[in-house]
Scaffold this motif. Structure first.
Motif, PDB file in Angstrom:
ATOM      1  N   SER A   1       0.757  -1.408   0.222  1.00  0.00           N
ATOM      2  CA  SER A   1      -0.176  -0.289  -0.544  1.00  0.00           C
ATOM      3  C   SER A   1       0.549   1.030  -0.426  1.00  0.00           C
ATOM      4  O   SER A   1       0.477   2.244  -0.976  1.00  0.00           O
ATOM      5  CB  SER A   1      -1.057  -0.156   1.019  1.00  0.00           C
ATOM      6  N   GLU A   2       1.824   1.332   1.095  1.00  0.00           N
ATOM      7  CA  GLU A   2       3.017   2.387   0.783  1.00  0.00           C
ATOM      8  C   GLU A   2       3.354   2.518  -1.069  1.00  0.00           C
ATOM      9  O   GLU A   2       3.533   3.533  -0.780  1.00  0.00           O
ATOM     10  CB  GLU A   2       3.748   2.293   1.419  1.00  0.00           C
ATOM     11  N   LEU A   3       4.142   1.114  -0.862  1.00  0.00           N
ATOM     12  CA  LEU A   3       3.927   1.313  -2.132  1.00  0.00           C
ATOM     13  C   LEU A   3       3.363   1.977  -3.490  1.00  0.00           C
ATOM     14  O   LEU A   3       3.815   2.670  -4.299  1.00  0.00           O
ATOM     15  CB  LEU A   3       4.624   0.439  -3.142  1.00  0.00           C
ATOM     16  N   LEU A   4       2.643   1.544  -3.714  1.00  0.00           N
ATOM     17  CA  LEU A   4       1.183   2.066  -4.213  1.00  0.00           C
ATOM     18  C   LEU A   4       1.079   3.712  -4.113  1.00  0.00           C
ATOM     19  O   LEU A   4       1.133   4.416  -5.418  1.00  0.00           O
ATOM     20  CB  LEU A   4       0.052   1.715  -4.361  1.00  0.00           C
ATOM     21  N   SER A   5       0.936   3.722  -2.440  1.00  0.00           N
ATOM     22  CA  SER A   5       0.835   5.061  -2.730  1.00  0.00           C
ATOM     23  C   SER A   5       1.894   6.243  -2.981  1.00  0.00           C
ATOM     24  O   SER A   5       1.700   7.126  -3.568  1.00  0.00           O
ATOM     25  CB  SER A   5       0.943   5.754  -0.746  1.00  0.00           C
ATOM     26  N   PHE A   6       3.097   5.440  -3.143  1.00  0.00           N
ATOM     27  CA  PHE A   6       4.797   6.228  -3.840  1.00  0.00           C
ATOM     28  C   PHE A   6       4.513   6.844  -4.878  1.00  0.00           C
ATOM     29  O   PHE A   6       5.149   7.113  -6.035  1.00  0.00           O
ATOM     30  CB  PHE A   6       5.977   5.635  -3.311  1.00  0.00           C
ATOM     31  N   ILE A   7       4.033   5.700  -5.661  1.00  0.00           N
ATOM     32  CA  ILE A   7       4.240   5.515  -7.307  1.00  0.00           C
ATOM     33  C   ILE A   7       2.825   6.623  -8.264  1.00  0.00           C
ATOM     34  O   ILE A   7       2.611   7.469  -9.085  1.00  0.00           O
ATOM     35  CB  ILE A   7       3.242   3.874  -8.048  1.00  0.00           C
ATOM     36  N   LYS A   8       1.388   6.595  -7.169  1.00  0.00           N
ATOM     37  CA  LYS A   8       0.713   7.898  -7.106  1.00  0.00           C
ATOM     38  C   LYS A   8       0.988   8.670  -6.906  1.00  0.00           C
ATOM     39  O   LYS A   8       0.035  10.320  -7.315  1.00  0.00           O
ATOM     40  CB  LYS A   8      -0.098   7.356  -5.878  1.00  0.00           C
ATOM     41  N   LYS A   9       2.105   8.930  -6.885  1.00  0.00           N
ATOM     42  CA  LYS A   9       3.058  10.409  -6.448  1.00  0.00           C
ATOM     43  C   LYS A   9       3.577  10.880  -7.782  1.00  0.00           C
ATOM     44  O   LYS A   9       4.361  12.011  -8.040  1.00  0.00           O
ATOM     45  CB  LYS A   9       3.894  11.030  -5.060  1.00  0.00           C
ATOM     46  N   LEU A  10       4.022   9.716  -8.830  1.00  0.00           N
ATOM     47  CA  LEU A  10       4.727   9.889  -9.643  1.00  0.00           C
ATOM     48  C   LEU A  10       4.125  10.712 -11.357  1.00  0.00           C
ATOM     49  O   LEU A  10       2.997  10.151 -11.042  1.00  0.00           O
ATOM     50  CB  LEU A  10       5.795   9.035 -10.398  1.00  0.00           C
ATOM     51  N   ARG A  11       4.861  10.932 -11.346  1.00  0.00           N
ATOM     52  CA  ARG A  11       3.989  12.085 -12.823  1.00  0.00           C
ATOM     53  C   ARG A  11       5.046  11.534 -14.313  1.00  0.00           C
ATOM     54  O   ARG A  11       4.421  11.657 -15.141  1.00  0.00           O
ATOM     55  CB  ARG A  11       3.369  13.113 -12.775  1.00  0.00           C
ATOM     56  N   GLU A  12       6.438  11.373 -13.829  1.00  0.00           N
ATOM     57  CA  GLU A  12       7.306  11.439 -15.061  1.00  0.00           C
ATOM     58  C   GLU A  12       6.847  10.262 -15.842  1.00  0.00           C
ATOM     59  O   GLU A  12       6.218   8.912 -15.734  1.00  0.00           O
ATOM     60  CB  GLU A  12       8.408  11.382 -14.680  1.00  0.00           C
ATOM     61  N   PRO A  13       6.507  10.544 -17.253  1.00  0.00           N
ATOM     62  CA  PRO A  13       6.120   8.970 -18.088  1.00  0.00           C
ATOM     63  C   PRO A  13       7.258   8.035 -18.147  1.00  0.00           C
ATOM     64  O   PRO A  13       6.858   6.704 -17.987  1.00  0.00           O
ATOM     65  CB  PRO A  13       6.325   9.712 -19.652  1.00  0.00           C
ATOM     66  N   LEU A  14       8.212   7.940 -17.974  1.00  0.00           N
ATOM     67  CA  LEU A  14       8.844   7.272 -18.579  1.00  0.00           C
ATOM     68  C   LEU A  14       8.875   6.194 -17.003  1.00  0.00           C
ATOM     69  O   LEU A  14       9.025   5.224 -17.345  1.00  0.00           O
ATOM     70  CB  LEU A  14      11.081   7.301 -18.628  1.00  0.00           C
ATOM     71  N   VAL A  15       9.326   6.679 -16.043  1.00  0.00           N
ATOM     72  CA  VAL A  15       9.590   6.519 -15.295  1.00  0.00           C
ATOM     73  C   VAL A  15       7.826   5.784 -14.811  1.00  0.00           C
ATOM     74  O   VAL A  15       8.155   4.388 -14.070  1.00  0.00           O
ATOM     75  CB  VAL A  15       9.260   7.374 -13.990  1.00  0.00           C
ATOM     76  N   LEU A  16       6.790   6.167 -14.439  1.00  0.00           N
ATOM     77  CA  LEU A  16       5.747   5.214 -14.913  1.00  0.00           C
ATOM     78  C   LEU A  16       5.665   4.358 -16.216  1.00  0.00           C
ATOM     79  O   LEU A  16       4.860   3.451 -15.386  1.00  0.00           O
ATOM     80  CB  LEU A  16       4.200   6.535 -15.267  1.00  0.00           C
ATOM     81  N   THR A  17       6.265   4.268 -16.633  1.00  0.00           N
ATOM     82  CA  THR A  17       5.649   3.604 -17.989  1.00  0.00           C
ATOM     83  C   THR A  17       6.878   2.300 -17.459  1.00  0.00           C
ATOM     84  O   THR A  17       6.709   1.035 -17.428  1.00  0.00           O
ATOM     85  CB  THR A  17       6.565   3.792 -19.166  1.00  0.00           C
ATOM     86  N   THR A  18       8.001   2.541 -16.852  1.00  0.00           N
ATOM     87  CA  THR A  18       8.836   1.437 -16.262  1.00  0.00           C
ATOM     88  C   THR A  18       8.535   0.810 -14.861  1.00  0.00           C
ATOM     89  O   THR A  18       8.580  -1.200 -15.140  1.00  0.00           O
ATOM     90  CB  THR A  18      10.057   1.874 -15.691  1.00  0.00           C
ATOM     91  N   ILE A  19       7.826   1.236 -14.345  1.00  0.00           N
ATOM     92  CA  ILE A  19       7.153   0.675 -12.915  1.00  0.00           C
ATOM     93  C   ILE A  19       5.551  -0.919 -13.762  1.00  0.00           C
ATOM     94  O   ILE A  19       5.052  -1.280 -12.703  1.00  0.00           O
ATOM     95  CB  ILE A  19       6.919   1.508 -11.899  1.00  0.00           C
ATOM     96  N   LEU A  20       5.325   0.423 -14.758  1.00  0.00           N
ATOM     97  CA  LEU A  20       4.173  -0.384 -15.302  1.00  0.00           C
ATOM     98  C   LEU A  20       3.936  -1.779 -15.291  1.00  0.00           C
ATOM     99  O   LEU A  20       3.931  -2.637 -15.385  1.00  0.00           O
ATOM    100  CB  LEU A  20       2.828   0.272 -15.726  1.00  0.00           C
ATOM    101  N   SER A  21       5.172  -1.561 -16.440  1.00  0.00           N
ATOM    102  CA  SER A  21       5.334  -2.902 -16.898  1.00  0.00           C
ATOM    103  C   SER A  21       5.960  -3.668 -16.559  1.00  0.00           C
ATOM    104  O   SER A  21       6.303  -5.184 -16.699  1.00  0.00           O
ATOM    105  CB  SER A  21       7.025  -2.498 -18.058  1.00  0.00           C
ATOM    106  N   LEU A  22       7.264  -2.916 -14.957  1.00  0.00           N
ATOM    107  CA  LEU A  22       7.616  -4.273 -13.956  1.00  0.00           C
ATOM    108  C   LEU A  22       6.078  -4.946 -13.998  1.00  0.00           C
ATOM    109  O   LEU A  22       6.644  -6.212 -13.640  1.00  0.00           O
ATOM    110  CB  LEU A  22       8.402  -3.645 -12.647  1.00  0.00           C
ATOM    111  N   PHE A  23       5.163  -4.919 -13.077  1.00  0.00           N
ATOM    112  CA  PHE A  23       4.373  -4.987 -12.070  1.00  0.00           C
ATOM    113  C   PHE A  23       3.327  -6.247 -13.562  1.00  0.00           C
ATOM    114  O   PHE A  23       2.813  -7.131 -13.889  1.00  0.00           O
ATOM    115  CB  PHE A  23       2.849  -4.600 -12.427  1.00  0.00           C
ATOM    116  N   VAL A  24       3.029  -5.730 -14.898  1.00  0.00           N
ATOM    117  CA  VAL A  24       2.622  -6.704 -15.851  1.00  0.00           C
ATOM    118  C   VAL A  24       3.280  -7.294 -16.238  1.00  0.00           C
ATOM    119  O   VAL A  24       2.682  -8.665 -16.087  1.00  0.00           O
ATOM    120  CB  VAL A  24       2.294  -5.432 -17.038  1.00  0.00           C
TER     121      VAL A  24
END
Length: 954
Positions: A714-737
């Motif tokens: 839940s803390e990790l998810l809360s932290f990710i939801k503070k990110l806006r940079e597309p490359l960072v979001l794409t990276t963490i999203l591809s990891l979870f996928v």
């Protein structure tokens, strides 16, 4: 000669178009429906459209027969079937331009009936001319005939307009452009010209205003024979007046004669006998006269207060009312003393704002001021000036009056009432309030000032005691640090037993700070620090960053002198506030933060001051801030190692930055990607415990929020939801996928960008909570699409999720949206890395499971190698939920078309077979054509088909 005015052009065009023709036998025939006459009628309609269909202008210059002809042409071109009763038409279900044409005609019908009832001044005839007299007689007879028909249909017209009041939606009236479209392409009647946004927009309020006025006029006219209709007229006229006040009298499309409306309202007030309604439309003079006669002095004071803003009553009249009240009071009516004072205060405030001198009567009444008088005076001042719109001159006049009033009072309790009032604080600047305090100090040595020599912040006098409850209420509401300080000094002067930081249970300070603040020995300082910080944190939460900064700055100034620990705490909180302020303001528009803010963020992460209470959220926001502004070099190379080892957010940020920095790169150089993978897998792992039940069996218990990782999921998810940079979001999203796809029982993989950089297996699959991973993937995609709803890779992930969960219609929606975004709504070719063979196959399966079998056959052509087997099998299905043969025009593969021809011939479906043959016979599909021609034909059909699909699923 000069050009004729626009209205006269209408007459000329319609006269030319309505000229009867003479046949070979010299018989008079109706005007022919030829191209010339249609163009003339269209030109007349265009002139009316140029005049924005303003009935006031048209009625003033056009005769009844001409205007009748014009509006009938409008009905005709708006596709209202001739002979249809308008009352039988549902306005909400027809195109907006058609509804507006019906409204215009029925409004004109009602207005013409009303106008015909008015007496007309006879025009003095000139020298008799036979042809002119014949023409006038013909026009008169024609007008009478039209009026007769309109009066017969009046009841229907009224019902149409009453129905329009319930419509409550914007309508559109034809413009020159929409008329041109109708003339050039009759086939587009159901297209742009009848869409909800074609033509000139008339708002719902403007339509209701016009219709209410016209209905009021007809009801008023009919009231001569049916008095009950005057009530209906009054209701409509008052509604018109409300709508004019709402939309403004300067509306472009709603022109009401307000003088005539006022006359109608006044007449309705006389003809109807309701006292309440009469009071609604009475003038201020009659209202004041009524108040004086009935002794309703409360409403009298209210009228005077409202007039201080409206300025509609002359000063002489207001003074005469005041004199009358004072004379009645002198004759022994003691009950009028309070009323006299209030009316005098209202007049004095009005005089002050207009730059007049203060009345002597006011000075006499204020020789013995009390709390009630001050209360009303402050209320009158507040209600007499609108601070948002008032000029600086008005504000200075009011501020000077209040300041001089304070200097003239001896009772310090009354002075405090004025100086702590919102109006006083807003009107006088800090330095002016300090000067006032200095003057009072010189004048009255009895004032007990707080002499604690910490900072200038303490240099505010404590006022005399006032009611504790009132002060606590003001303390709760105030966000001005100087006023909070003043109130607390007053409260501590009254009692030393209370802890005023407990006054409101909404004042919350984090526990790590609370222990330090509550350890302050001085009660006043402790309360002040606690309340300033709590209010500052609350303002920051609700994004009131201006007040938050003021409160934190005051708190920083206060603690600097006695607590280095709390000073550092406040510096940290101000850093967090500055991050929030930038991200909500310039940062939201893509503006990079100033270099000093980035330096302060780095400084915070590297800070090594011992025993400083720290909030985890500050480190979290700092790391997210650096990732969002691409400070990857710092996070990767310069962050101190002890910080990475002790702060989980810094470690996560470093791994994310290092992974993003290497993208795209050779697979063997992605050690950091593996490290990040291991950290996230550990966070998503569950701790298993074995428990023996009552029956002796051993059961396995899974703890979803495991402590195995560096933080909770839940803390990790809360932290990710503070990110806006597309490359960072794409990276963490591809990891979870990838983590989602690793699951053994997975049927449908989800695709993502950069998915190949992650390991393809996990040693201990049973330890990973895949249900939580699936939920996380969904949440992350939804969040990512709020940041950028046009990222086609994220849209494909969302589509894959819906596909995997059997939501096929939603999956098609997102697959098509991804394609539309990167191809300018399919006007260009969709990139092959978006519509891959896998995506096309999934779209085919979606269509198949939705029983849209013709769509399946068409999509089979999109594959690199056409899947004839699936296409033929789909075309054999007879229970198809799509448009079937109407889709044949989108097929470019001749083999599929030939199979369709054979299939329909076999089934005896002659009509469908002809459609398929027609599709094959198009020259551009000839196999002998050059490859470029064939590709162009395929591309055009792809475009049209995908656009049709998008309209279906969007």
């Amino acid at each position: 000669s000069a050009d004729p005015p626009p209205v006269q052009l209408i007459v000329q065009f319609l006269e030319q178009a309505s000229k009867p023709s003479v046949n070979e036998q010299n018989q008079v025939q109706p005007p022919p429906d030829n191209k010339r006459n249609r163009i003339l009628k269209l030109l007349a309609l265009k002139v009316a459209a140029h005049l924005k269909w303003d009935l006031d202008v048209l009625e003033k210059s056009l005769s009844v027969p001409v205007l009748n002809m014009l509006l009938n042409e409008l009905l005709c071109i708006s596709k209202v079937p001739p002979g249809t009763k308008h009352v039988d038409v549902d306005l909400s279900s027809i195109p907006p331009t058609t509804a507006m044409a019906i409204l215009l005609y029925n409004r004109w019908a009602i207005r013409t009936i009303v106008k015909s009832s008015f007496p007309v001044k006879q025009v003095k005839p000139g020298p008799p001319q036979l042809n002119v007299m014949n023409q006038m007689q013909q026009e008169k007879e024609l007008t009478e005939n039209i009026l007769k028909v309109l009066k017969e249909q009046a009841a229907d017209s009224i019902l149409v307009l009453e129905g329009a009041l319930k419509l409550n939606k914007d309508l559109y009236v034809h413009t020159i452009r929409t008329l041109d479209l109708l003339a050039m392409e009759p086939g587009m009647v159901n297209g742009e010209t009848e869409s909800s946004t074609a033509g000139l927009k008339i708002s719902a309020e403007e339509i209701q205003c016009q219709v209410c006025y016209d209905l009021g006029a007809i009801y008023f006219q009919q009231g001569a024979t049916n008095a009950a209709l005057h009530e209906n007229a009054k209701e409509k006229f008052f509604k018109t007046r409300e709508l004019i006040a709402k939309i403004g009298s300067s509306s472009l499309h709603c022109t009401i004669d307000e003088e005539r409306l006022a006359g109608y309202c006044q007449a309705c007030g006389v003809l109807t006998s309701s006292d309440d309604d009469a009071s609604q439309q009475a003038t201020p003079y009659s209202q004041i006269d009524n108040c004086l006669k009935t002794g309703n002095y409360q409403d009298l004071v209210k009228i005077f207060l409202e007039d201080n803003l409206a300025l509609s009553l002359p000063v002489q009249f207001r003074q005469s009312v005041q004199r009358e009240l004072f004379q009645n009071a002198l004759q022994g009516n003691d009950a009028l003393e309070e009323v006299c004072f209030k009316i005098c205060v209202c007049n004095t405030v009005r005089d002050i704002l207009q730059g007049e001198i203060i009345d002597v009567q006011f000075c006499l009444l204020f020789l013995k001021p009390n709390k009630e008088k001050i209360d009303f005076l402050l209320e009158a001042c507040s209600r007499s000036i609108n601070l948002e719109n008032a000029s600086e001159c008005l504000k200075r006049k009011m501020a000077s009056f209040l300041k001089n009033l304070c200097l003239g009072l001896e009772d310090l309790q009354l002075v405090f009432m004025i100086s702590s009032h919102d109006l006083f604080i807003k009107l006088l600047k800090d330095d002016e309030r300090k000067l006032l305090i200095d003057e009072m100090r010189k004048r009255s040595p009895r004032i007990n000032l707080c002499t604690k020599p910490v900072t200038s912040f303490y240099d505010i006098p404590a006022s005399a005691s006032v009611n504790i409850g009132q002060l606590e209420h003001q303390l709760i509401l105030s966000v001005d640090p100087w006023r909070i300080r003043q109130i607390l000094i007053e409260l501590h002067g009254m009692t030393s037993e209370r802890q005023f930081w407990t006054v409101s249970n909404k004042w919350e300070v984090p526990n790590v700070y609370g222990n330090v603040i509550l350890g302050i020995k001085d009660n006043l300082t402790r309360d002040l620090v606690y309340i300033l910080m709590a209010k500052g944190l609350h303002c920051s939460t609700i994004k009131d960053f201006v007040h938050a900064k003021q409160l934190f700055a005051a708190c920083l100034e206060l603690v600097t002198e006695f607590s280095p620990k709390l000073r550092q705490v406040m510096l940290n909180e101000m850093l967090l506030l500055d991050i929030y302020t930038h991200e909500a303001g310039p940062g939201a528009n893509g503006e990079r933060p100033p270099s000093d803010l980035i330096s302060r963020v780095r400084g915070y992460l590297e800070m090594r001051v011992p025993d400083i209470p720290l909030r985890q959220v500050i480190a979290e926001e700092c790391v997210a801030f650096l990732l969002n502004w691409r400070e990857n070099e710092y996070l990767t190379m310069q962050v101190p190692l002890p910080l990475v080892q002790t702060n989980p957010y810094v470690k996560l940020g470093q791994l994310l930055a290092a992974t993003c920095k290497e993208l795209p790169g050779p697979k063997e150089s992605r050690r950091t990607a593996k490290d990040l993978w291991e950290v996230v897998v550990q966070i998503c792992s569950v701790s298993n415990q074995h428990k023996r039940g009552n029956d002796g069996r051993v059961s396995l218990i899974k703890h979803r929020e495991s402590t195995l990782g560096i933080m909770y999921r839940s803390e990790l998810l809360s932290f990710i939801k503070k990110l806006r940079e597309p490359l960072v979001l794409t990276t963490i999203l591809s990891l979870f996928v990838k983590l989602h796809n690793v699951r053994e029982d997975i049927v449908n993989d989800i695709t993502a960008e950069y998915i190949s950089i992650w390991p393809s297996s996990i040693p201990n699959l049973q330890s990973v909570d895949f249900e939580a991973v699936a939920v996380t993937v969904k949440e992350l995609v939804n969040y990512a699409l709020t940041i950028n709803p046009n990222n086609h890779f994220w849209l494909i992930i969302q589509a894959d999720i819906y596909f995997a969960t059997n939501q096929y219609s939603a999956a098609l929606h997102y697959y098509l949206q991804a394609g539309a975004i990167c191809s300018d709504f399919f006007n260009k070719m969709v990139p092959p890395d978006v519509f891959t063979d896998q995506v096309i196959k999934r779209m085919i399966k979606c269509c198949s499971l939705l029983n849209c079998h013709t769509q399946v056959a068409i999509l089979c052509q999109f594959l690199r190698e056409v899947d004839y087997k699936t296409a033929f099998k789909a075309l054999q299905e007879q229970n198809s939920h799509d448009a079937m043969d109407s889709y044949y025009e989108y097929i470019w593969d001749v083999t599929i078309l030939e199979y369709l021809t054979y299939l329909h011939h076999k089934r005896g479906e002659t009509d469908k077979r002809q459609i398929a043959i027609k599709a094959i016979g198009q020259t551009e599909l000839n196999a002998s054509n050059p490859e470029e021609v064939l590709q162009l034909a395929a591309q055009r059909r792809k475009k049209k088909f995908l656009q049709a699909m998008a309209k279906l699923y969007f």
